[in-house]
Design a protein around this motif. Structure first.
Motif, PDB file in Angstrom:
ATOM      1  N   LEU A 140      37.225  22.553  43.366  1.00 48.25           N
ATOM      2  CA  LEU A 140      38.579  22.677  42.941  1.00 48.25           C
ATOM      3  C   LEU A 140      39.329  21.296  42.527  1.00 48.25           C
ATOM      4  O   LEU A 140      40.016  21.255  41.547  1.00 48.25           O
ATOM      5  N   PRO A 145      36.882  26.022  37.777  1.00 47.29           N
ATOM      6  CA  PRO A 145      37.720  27.048  37.908  1.00 47.29           C
ATOM      7  C   PRO A 145      37.340  27.994  39.317  1.00 47.29           C
ATOM      8  O   PRO A 145      36.144  27.976  39.852  1.00 47.29           O
ATOM      9  N   VAL A 146      38.317  28.720  39.796  1.00 46.52           N
ATOM     10  CA  VAL A 146      38.234  29.328  41.154  1.00 46.52           C
ATOM     11  C   VAL A 146      37.159  30.435  41.169  1.00 46.52           C
ATOM     12  O   VAL A 146      36.347  30.413  41.986  1.00 46.52           O
ATOM     13  N   HIS A 161      39.420  34.578  49.494  1.00 49.42           N
ATOM     14  CA  HIS A 161      40.953  34.449  49.591  1.00 49.42           C
ATOM     15  C   HIS A 161      41.328  34.618  51.164  1.00 49.42           C
ATOM     16  O   HIS A 161      42.076  33.739  51.846  1.00 49.42           O
ATOM     17  N   SER A 164      40.593  31.239  52.821  1.00 49.83           N
ATOM     18  CA  SER A 164      41.288  30.210  52.277  1.00 49.83           C
ATOM     19  C   SER A 164      42.643  30.437  53.137  1.00 49.83           C
ATOM     20  O   SER A 164      43.263  29.274  53.311  1.00 49.83           O
ATOM     21  N   LYS A 173      43.707  29.699  44.542  1.00 51.30           N
ATOM     22  CA  LYS A 173      44.387  29.536  43.115  1.00 51.30           C
ATOM     23  C   LYS A 173      45.616  28.617  43.566  1.00 51.30           C
ATOM     24  O   LYS A 173      45.743  27.362  42.612  1.00 51.30           O
ATOM     25  N   THR A 174      46.265  28.892  44.905  1.00 49.42           N
ATOM     26  CA  THR A 174      47.356  28.022  45.085  1.00 49.42           C
ATOM     27  C   THR A 174      46.687  26.573  45.280  1.00 49.42           C
ATOM     28  O   THR A 174      47.455  25.670  45.088  1.00 49.42           O
ATOM     29  N   ALA A 176      44.044  25.227  44.098  1.00 53.38           N
ATOM     30  CA  ALA A 176      43.538  24.411  43.059  1.00 53.38           C
ATOM     31  C   ALA A 176      44.942  23.828  42.172  1.00 53.38           C
ATOM     32  O   ALA A 176      44.759  22.839  41.903  1.00 53.38           O
ATOM     33  N   ARG A 177      46.169  24.566  42.242  1.00 49.93           N
ATOM     34  CA  ARG A 177      47.183  24.073  41.800  1.00 49.93           C
ATOM     35  C   ARG A 177      47.791  22.604  42.480  1.00 49.93           C
ATOM     36  O   ARG A 177      48.160  22.198  41.879  1.00 49.93           O
TER      37      ARG A 177
END
Length: 226
Positions: A140, A145-146, A161, A164, A173-174, A176-177
């Motif tokens: 990441l 991409p996730v 998820h 994580s 996703k968070t 990665a952000r």
């Protein structure tokens, strides 16, 4: 003044921050958790999903920042239970043990060295880091991409998820952000133009970068770097 150095625990950093004056500060999301020493107390900083505003309390801070996903195994607490929080270690561990550790840090010549030693002891008693989570962070942080990363790791979306949440405090996703934000800030602080920074770190354009910085850091990019 803020200074840091590598910890003797691989992947961790020991740091000290002595504010130059009164006033609130801003701690940006970075995917990490910290063991803190402040005001003669041991505390834990959970993973942040947005900028954490410090209260401007007088006195210096010292801490060990653990690499993304590594602290929950050392502290015995799932990361999502501490998300966006700062809690006393005494709220997580038996009071007698925290009193003993507090006395050790208080008596040390330098709190940073004592915290570093404590981090090593915690790691010695904890299971080894999950290599899968390490691969996830690496992928990441490289901008993968996730969904593609989950497939490469052989995990379904729900399983990834769930793991994580326990390790990082939020979903992939968070994570990665947050990692993308840190990559962008490193480039911008080096003087790379904002449009180029956005392109090199996976944002759609400069406007996308600006929106993400405002949402995660709470202030515009130029002000943050100012």
């Amino acid at each position: 003044m803020y200074v840091e150095r590598p910890s003797r625990l691989p992947g961790a950093v020991v740091w000290r921050n002595t504010p130059a004056g009164a006033g609130a500060g801003r701690v940006l999301p970075d995917g990490c958790m910290d063991l803190l020493w402040h005001g003669d107390r041991l505390l834990v900083a959970g993973p942040d999903t947005r900028a954490y505003a410090t209260d401007g309390a007088p006195g210096g801070w010292t801490g060990v920042r653990f690499g993304p996903g590594t602290a929950p195994a050392l502290l015995g607490v799932p990361a999502h239970e501490l998300r966006d929080r700062r809690v006393a270690l005494a709220d997580l561990w038996p009071a007698a043990e925290v009193r003993r550790l507090t006395a050790l840090v208080r008596a040390a010549a330098a709190p940073a060295g004592a915290l570093d030693e404590l981090a090593l002891r915690l790691a010695a008693d904890a299971p080894p880091p999950d290599p899968l989570l390490g691969h996830l962070v690496t992928a990441l942080d490289a901008g993968r991409p996730v969904a593609a990363t989950a497939g490469e790791l052989g995990l379904g979306a729900r399983q990834l998820h769930r793991r994580s949440l326990a390790a990082f405090g939020y979903g992939p996703k968070t994570l990665a952000r947050v990692l993308r934000l840190q990559r962008a800030l490193r480039l911008a602080r080096q003087g790379v133009p904002f449009a180029e920074t956005a392109a090199r770190t996976g944002f759609a354009d400069q406007a996308h970068l600006s929106r993400d910085v405002k949402e995660l850091a709470g202030v515009p990019l130029r002000r943050l770097l100012g």
